[in-house]
Design a protein around this motif. Sequence first.
Motif, PDB file in Angstrom:
ATOM      1  N   ASP A 130       0.820  -1.207   0.000  1.00 42.32           N
ATOM      2  CA  ASP A 130       0.000   0.000   0.000  1.00 42.32           C
ATOM      3  C   ASP A 130       0.856   1.261   0.000  1.00 42.32           C
ATOM      4  O   ASP A 130       0.444   2.311  -0.485  1.00 42.32           O
ATOM      5  N   MET A 131       2.057   1.155   0.555  1.00 46.38           N
ATOM      6  CA  MET A 131       2.892   2.332   0.751  1.00 46.38           C
ATOM      7  C   MET A 131       4.105   2.344  -0.166  1.00 46.38           C
ATOM      8  O   MET A 131       4.931   3.259  -0.111  1.00 46.38           O
ATOM      9  N   LEU A 132       4.185   1.347  -1.036  1.00 48.19           N
ATOM     10  CA  LEU A 132       5.383   1.174  -1.836  1.00 48.19           C
ATOM     11  C   LEU A 132       5.662   2.358  -2.743  1.00 48.19           C
ATOM     12  O   LEU A 132       6.775   2.874  -2.793  1.00 48.19           O
ATOM     13  N   VAL A 133       4.663   2.805  -3.470  1.00 46.35           N
ATOM     14  CA  VAL A 133       4.867   3.914  -4.409  1.00 46.35           C
ATOM     15  C   VAL A 133       4.181   5.186  -3.930  1.00 46.35           C
ATOM     16  O   VAL A 133       4.227   6.204  -4.615  1.00 46.35           O
ATOM     17  N   GLY A 134       3.546   5.134  -2.799  1.00 42.85           N
ATOM     18  CA  GLY A 134       2.921   6.328  -2.251  1.00 42.85           C
ATOM     19  C   GLY A 134       1.637   6.740  -2.930  1.00 42.85           C
ATOM     20  O   GLY A 134       1.133   7.846  -2.691  1.00 42.85           O
ATOM     21  N   LYS A 135       1.059   5.855  -3.767  1.00 41.11           N
ATOM     22  CA  LYS A 135      -0.170   6.244  -4.477  1.00 41.11           C
ATOM     23  C   LYS A 135      -1.366   6.343  -3.535  1.00 41.11           C
ATOM     24  O   LYS A 135      -2.364   6.960  -3.870  1.00 41.11           O
ATOM     25  N   ASN A 136      -1.264   5.720  -2.374  1.00 42.04           N
ATOM     26  CA  ASN A 136      -2.381   5.749  -1.420  1.00 42.04           C
ATOM     27  C   ASN A 136      -2.239   6.862  -0.389  1.00 42.04           C
ATOM     28  O   ASN A 136      -3.015   6.952   0.535  1.00 42.04           O
ATOM     29  N   ARG A 137      -1.261   7.714  -0.559  1.00 39.04           N
ATOM     30  CA  ARG A 137      -0.976   8.755   0.417  1.00 39.04           C
ATOM     31  C   ARG A 137      -1.874   9.964   0.191  1.00 39.04           C
ATOM     32  O   ARG A 137      -2.157  10.357  -0.943  1.00 39.04           O
ATOM     33  N   LEU A 138      -2.337  10.597   1.321  1.00 40.19           N
ATOM     34  CA  LEU A 138      -3.167  11.795   1.267  1.00 40.19           C
ATOM     35  C   LEU A 138      -2.309  13.038   1.454  1.00 40.19           C
ATOM     36  O   LEU A 138      -1.149  12.966   1.886  1.00 40.19           O
TER      37      LEU A 138
ATOM     38  N   PHE B 254      -5.511  15.507  -2.151  1.00 42.08           N
ATOM     39  CA  PHE B 254      -6.725  15.620  -1.358  1.00 42.08           C
ATOM     40  C   PHE B 254      -6.436  15.328   0.120  1.00 42.08           C
ATOM     41  O   PHE B 254      -5.621  14.466   0.456  1.00 42.08           O
ATOM     42  N   TYR B 255      -7.145  16.054   0.970  1.00 42.43           N
ATOM     43  CA  TYR B 255      -7.041  15.862   2.413  1.00 42.43           C
ATOM     44  C   TYR B 255      -8.075  14.832   2.881  1.00 42.43           C
ATOM     45  O   TYR B 255      -9.066  14.559   2.184  1.00 42.43           O
ATOM     46  N   PHE B 256      -7.861  14.303   4.068  1.00 40.72           N
ATOM     47  CA  PHE B 256      -8.744  13.284   4.628  1.00 40.72           C
ATOM     48  C   PHE B 256     -10.203  13.761   4.690  1.00 40.72           C
ATOM     49  O   PHE B 256     -11.127  13.036   4.345  1.00 40.72           O
ATOM     50  N   ALA B 257     -10.418  15.024   5.122  1.00 40.05           N
ATOM     51  CA  ALA B 257     -11.774  15.557   5.229  1.00 40.05           C
ATOM     52  C   ALA B 257     -12.468  15.596   3.877  1.00 40.05           C
ATOM     53  O   ALA B 257     -13.686  15.362   3.774  1.00 40.05           O
ATOM     54  N   GLU B 258     -11.714  15.864   2.824  1.00 39.78           N
ATOM     55  CA  GLU B 258     -12.310  15.908   1.479  1.00 39.78           C
ATOM     56  C   GLU B 258     -12.721  14.516   1.023  1.00 39.78           C
ATOM     57  O   GLU B 258     -13.771  14.340   0.388  1.00 39.78           O
ATOM     58  N   ILE B 259     -11.909  13.515   1.345  1.00 38.05           N
ATOM     59  CA  ILE B 259     -12.236  12.147   0.956  1.00 38.05           C
ATOM     60  C   ILE B 259     -13.480  11.651   1.696  1.00 38.05           C
ATOM     61  O   ILE B 259     -14.380  11.049   1.101  1.00 38.05           O
ATOM     62  N   THR B 260     -13.537  11.923   3.015  1.00 40.19           N
ATOM     63  CA  THR B 260     -14.728  11.501   3.774  1.00 40.19           C
ATOM     64  C   THR B 260     -15.975  12.215   3.259  1.00 40.19           C
ATOM     65  O   THR B 260     -17.066  11.644   3.250  1.00 40.19           O
ATOM     66  N   GLY B 261     -15.839  13.465   2.820  1.00 40.94           N
ATOM     67  CA  GLY B 261     -16.967  14.182   2.234  1.00 40.94           C
ATOM     68  C   GLY B 261     -17.465  13.508   0.971  1.00 40.94           C
ATOM     69  O   GLY B 261     -18.674  13.431   0.722  1.00 40.94           O
ATOM     70  N   MET B 262     -16.517  13.014   0.140  1.00 41.14           N
ATOM     71  CA  MET B 262     -16.915  12.301  -1.079  1.00 41.14           C
ATOM     72  C   MET B 262     -17.678  11.029  -0.752  1.00 41.14           C
ATOM     73  O   MET B 262     -18.687  10.705  -1.387  1.00 41.14           O
ATOM     74  N   PHE B 263     -17.202  10.286   0.259  1.00 42.76           N
ATOM     75  CA  PHE B 263     -17.876   9.050   0.666  1.00 42.76           C
ATOM     76  C   PHE B 263     -19.288   9.352   1.172  1.00 42.76           C
ATOM     77  O   PHE B 263     -20.244   8.643   0.848  1.00 42.76           O
ATOM     78  N   LEU B 264     -19.429  10.423   1.994  1.00 37.49           N
ATOM     79  CA  LEU B 264     -20.735  10.774   2.545  1.00 37.49           C
ATOM     80  C   LEU B 264     -21.706  11.183   1.451  1.00 37.49           C
ATOM     81  O   LEU B 264     -22.862  10.753   1.432  1.00 37.49           O
TER      82      LEU B 264
END
Length: 286
Positions: free
Chosen positions: A16-24, A52-62
């Motif tokens: 998950d962290m190998l290439v940093g694509k999952n990093r916020l 994108f920040y964590f709050a923006e991602i949770t907003g998309m999910f909501l």
Amino acid sequence: MNAICSLCGTPLIPADMLVGKNRLADGGYLCSTCFNKAISINKELINTLHQFYFAEITGMFLKSKIDASQNQPGAQPSERNYYEYDAPTRLDEIKDQIVALNARLSVLASEEVNALEYVLEKDEKLLAIAECIYLQNKREGIVFATPERVVFIDKKILGGIVRNEFPLREIISIEHHEHLLYSILKINIKGASAEFKLHNKNDGRAFCTVVNGGVKDSGSPLEQVGQMQAFHQNIPGLAQEDVFTTQKQSSEVIFEQLEKLGKLREAGVLTEDEFAEQKKKLLDKL
């Protein structure tokens, strides 16, 4: 310490962290599962998640959940998203009436207030209410007036409600005598009376205005007024009690109130200081 997913808290695997694509943008990470869900919502995130920040991602999910719920079969279409709030309950309406009356009720009366939805009729409106001690039986509770009656109730510790009721047609008059720190509300009927010690000395004025006005408007002949008896009604969990013959010892009542205080403290309604203060007042009455 291993990193965890900012959304679900799952520990991240090295891939998950190998290439940093999952990093916020704020330094957090998404696990593979959450990352794939995010991409299903917005495909552009596969290359731009780091912006994108964590709050923006949770907003998309909501927002995705809200949109999905509105697109369910049978759902009413809407041009804009909004939350639907539940309609006020009967208890909500009763509490609004209490607020409108500027009633001074303490947290000790909360259980009696909650019981009002079972005691009041569907469209019955509160006209006056006060916290009190019913002097005939030394019970603490609330007394209230409606266009049809005056009622005293006390929620028992072990369940049920003690209730004494005075239909307006039975009442000859009502008196209010103010003292320095409290007042006495006296309900007069033919051959008997009932007295209540109101914790706030000003609360009895509203009762006098409401009840005496209702008695005058009713036009009932005094000859038809008989000895007042407790009014009986089939309400689940309601303990009925005769108005004039209750002889329960005051010590038993005080111990019940102490139990009630303990429950309020355990529920976090009362602080330790408030509990100690109210406990001392009760013990002083023994």
